[in-house]
Motif scaffolding. Structure first.
Motif, PDB file in Angstrom:
ATOM      1  N   ALA A 166       0.841  -1.203   0.000  1.00  0.00           N
ATOM      2  CA  ALA A 166       0.000   0.000   0.000  1.00  0.00           C
ATOM      3  C   ALA A 166       0.866   1.240   0.000  1.00  0.00           C
ATOM      4  O   ALA A 166       2.011   1.213   0.462  1.00  0.00           O
ATOM      5  N   THR A 167       0.310   2.338  -0.496  1.00  0.00           N
ATOM      6  CA  THR A 167       1.009   3.610  -0.482  1.00  0.00           C
ATOM      7  C   THR A 167       0.032   4.730  -0.194  1.00  0.00           C
ATOM      8  O   THR A 167      -1.167   4.605  -0.476  1.00  0.00           O
ATOM      9  N   ILE A 168       0.549   5.806   0.388  1.00  0.00           N
ATOM     10  CA  ILE A 168      -0.282   6.965   0.709  1.00  0.00           C
ATOM     11  C   ILE A 168       0.503   8.221   0.358  1.00  0.00           C
ATOM     12  O   ILE A 168       1.721   8.294   0.589  1.00  0.00           O
ATOM     13  N   SER A 169      -0.195   9.206  -0.201  1.00  0.00           N
ATOM     14  CA  SER A 169       0.470  10.442  -0.591  1.00  0.00           C
ATOM     15  C   SER A 169       0.864  11.253   0.635  1.00  0.00           C
ATOM     16  O   SER A 169       0.440  10.961   1.756  1.00  0.00           O
ATOM     17  N   ALA A 170       1.640  12.293   0.407  1.00  0.00           N
ATOM     18  CA  ALA A 170       2.227  13.050   1.514  1.00  0.00           C
ATOM     19  C   ALA A 170       1.168  13.638   2.446  1.00  0.00           C
ATOM     20  O   ALA A 170       1.333  13.625   3.665  1.00  0.00           O
ATOM     21  N   ARG A 171       0.096  14.152   1.870  1.00  0.00           N
ATOM     22  CA  ARG A 171      -0.950  14.756   2.705  1.00  0.00           C
ATOM     23  C   ARG A 171      -2.052  13.784   3.061  1.00  0.00           C
ATOM     24  O   ARG A 171      -2.995  14.131   3.765  1.00  0.00           O
ATOM     25  N   GLY A 172      -1.938  12.548   2.556  1.00  0.00           N
ATOM     26  CA  GLY A 172      -2.912  11.526   2.911  1.00  0.00           C
ATOM     27  C   GLY A 172      -4.162  11.508   2.069  1.00  0.00           C
ATOM     28  O   GLY A 172      -5.085  10.733   2.351  1.00  0.00           O
ATOM     29  N   GLY A 173      -4.221  12.323   1.027  1.00  0.00           N
ATOM     30  CA  GLY A 173      -5.431  12.412   0.239  1.00  0.00           C
ATOM     31  C   GLY A 173      -5.626  11.296  -0.758  1.00  0.00           C
ATOM     32  O   GLY A 173      -6.737  11.077  -1.250  1.00  0.00           O
ATOM     33  N   SER A 174      -4.548  10.580  -1.068  1.00  0.00           N
ATOM     34  CA  SER A 174      -4.627   9.503  -2.051  1.00  0.00           C
ATOM     35  C   SER A 174      -3.960   8.259  -1.512  1.00  0.00           C
ATOM     36  O   SER A 174      -2.951   8.338  -0.811  1.00  0.00           O
ATOM     37  N   THR A 175      -4.543   7.104  -1.848  1.00  0.00           N
ATOM     38  CA  THR A 175      -3.982   5.822  -1.447  1.00  0.00           C
ATOM     39  C   THR A 175      -4.085   4.842  -2.612  1.00  0.00           C
ATOM     40  O   THR A 175      -4.880   5.026  -3.538  1.00  0.00           O
ATOM     41  N   SER A 176      -3.278   3.792  -2.531  1.00  0.00           N
ATOM     42  CA  SER A 176      -3.317   2.731  -3.532  1.00  0.00           C
ATOM     43  C   SER A 176      -2.902   1.437  -2.868  1.00  0.00           C
ATOM     44  O   SER A 176      -2.070   1.445  -1.954  1.00  0.00           O
ATOM     45  N   TYR A 177      -3.512   0.319  -3.323  1.00  0.00           N
ATOM     46  CA  TYR A 177      -3.272  -0.983  -2.708  1.00  0.00           C
ATOM     47  C   TYR A 177      -3.017  -2.035  -3.781  1.00  0.00           C
ATOM     48  O   TYR A 177      -3.531  -1.948  -4.899  1.00  0.00           O
ATOM     49  N   THR A 178      -2.268  -3.044  -3.405  1.00  0.00           N
ATOM     50  CA  THR A 178      -2.185  -4.203  -4.270  1.00  0.00           C
ATOM     51  C   THR A 178      -3.522  -4.928  -4.210  1.00  0.00           C
ATOM     52  O   THR A 178      -4.240  -4.874  -3.204  1.00  0.00           O
ATOM     53  N   ASP A 179      -3.868  -5.610  -5.298  1.00  0.00           N
ATOM     54  CA  ASP A 179      -5.202  -6.196  -5.398  1.00  0.00           C
ATOM     55  C   ASP A 179      -5.520  -7.182  -4.271  1.00  0.00           C
ATOM     56  O   ASP A 179      -6.665  -7.261  -3.803  1.00  0.00           O
ATOM     57  N   SER A 180      -4.526  -7.926  -3.833  1.00  0.00           N
ATOM     58  CA  SER A 180      -4.781  -8.993  -2.860  1.00  0.00           C
ATOM     59  C   SER A 180      -5.183  -8.473  -1.477  1.00  0.00           C
ATOM     60  O   SER A 180      -5.684  -9.245  -0.659  1.00  0.00           O
ATOM     61  N   VAL A 181      -4.984  -7.187  -1.209  1.00  0.00           N
ATOM     62  CA  VAL A 181      -5.330  -6.649   0.116  1.00  0.00           C
ATOM     63  C   VAL A 181      -6.468  -5.632   0.061  1.00  0.00           C
ATOM     64  O   VAL A 181      -6.920  -5.160   1.111  1.00  0.00           O
TER      65      VAL A 181
END
Length: 124
Positions: free
Chosen positions: A49-64
Motif C-alpha cells: 500500500a502507499t499513501i500520498s504526503a498529505r494523505g489524500g490519495s492511497t493505492s493498494y495491491t489487489d490482494s489486500v
C-alpha cells in the motif's frame, strides 16, 4: 536522513486483525509519500500500500483491497497499516518506506528510506 521504526507485528489467527505503525524521524515527514511492502520467505519483496504526503490519495495491491487500510498522522510523523480479515498468505515481514516525493508510488525503487521491518504471522 530519515529513520523509520515499525511496530505492531505479531502472531494472529486467520480472520484476525493487526495494526502496524511506522514512526518516522528526521526529514520532513509531511512532504513524503509513504509505502508498506512485505516479503515472505523465499519470495521477492511485494508492494502492499502507499499513501500520498498529505494523505489524500492511497493505492493498494489487489490482494489486500478491502481488507487493509493505510493512513497517516502527520502531526505524529506516523503511518499506519490496519490489516483485517488476515489470511495465512499475508504472513511476511512488513516494512515501511519513505519517498523523497509526495505522490503515490508502488515501486520499491522510488523509496529512499526503509525501516527494519516487523514480522506478521497468520496461522490457519
Amino acid at each position: 536522513q530519515v529513520q523509520l521504526v515499525e511496530s505492531g507485528g505479531g502472531l494472529v489467527q486467520a480472520g484476525g486483525s493487526l495494526r502496524l505503525s511506522c514512526a518516522a524521524s528526521g526529514r520532513t515527514f509531511s512532504s513524503s509519500a509513504m509505502g508498506w511492502f512485505r516479503q515472505a520467505p523465499g519470495k521477492e519483496r511485494e508492494f502492499v500500500a502507499t499513501i500520498s504526503a498529505r494523505g489524500g490519495s492511497t493505492s493498494y495491491t489487489d490482494s489486500v483491497k478491502g481488507r487493509f487500510t493505510i493512513s497517516r498522522d502527520n502531526a505524529k510523523s506516523t503511518v499506519y497499516l490496519q490489516m483485517n480479515s488476515l489470511k495465512p498468505e499475508d504472513t511476511a515481514v512488513y516494512a515501511c518506506a519513505a519517498s523523497y516525493f509526495s505522490g503515490l508510488s508502488r515501486l520499491s525503487g522510488q523509496y529512499n528510506y526503509w525501516g527494519q521491518g516487523t514480522q506478521v504471522t497468520v496461522s490457519s
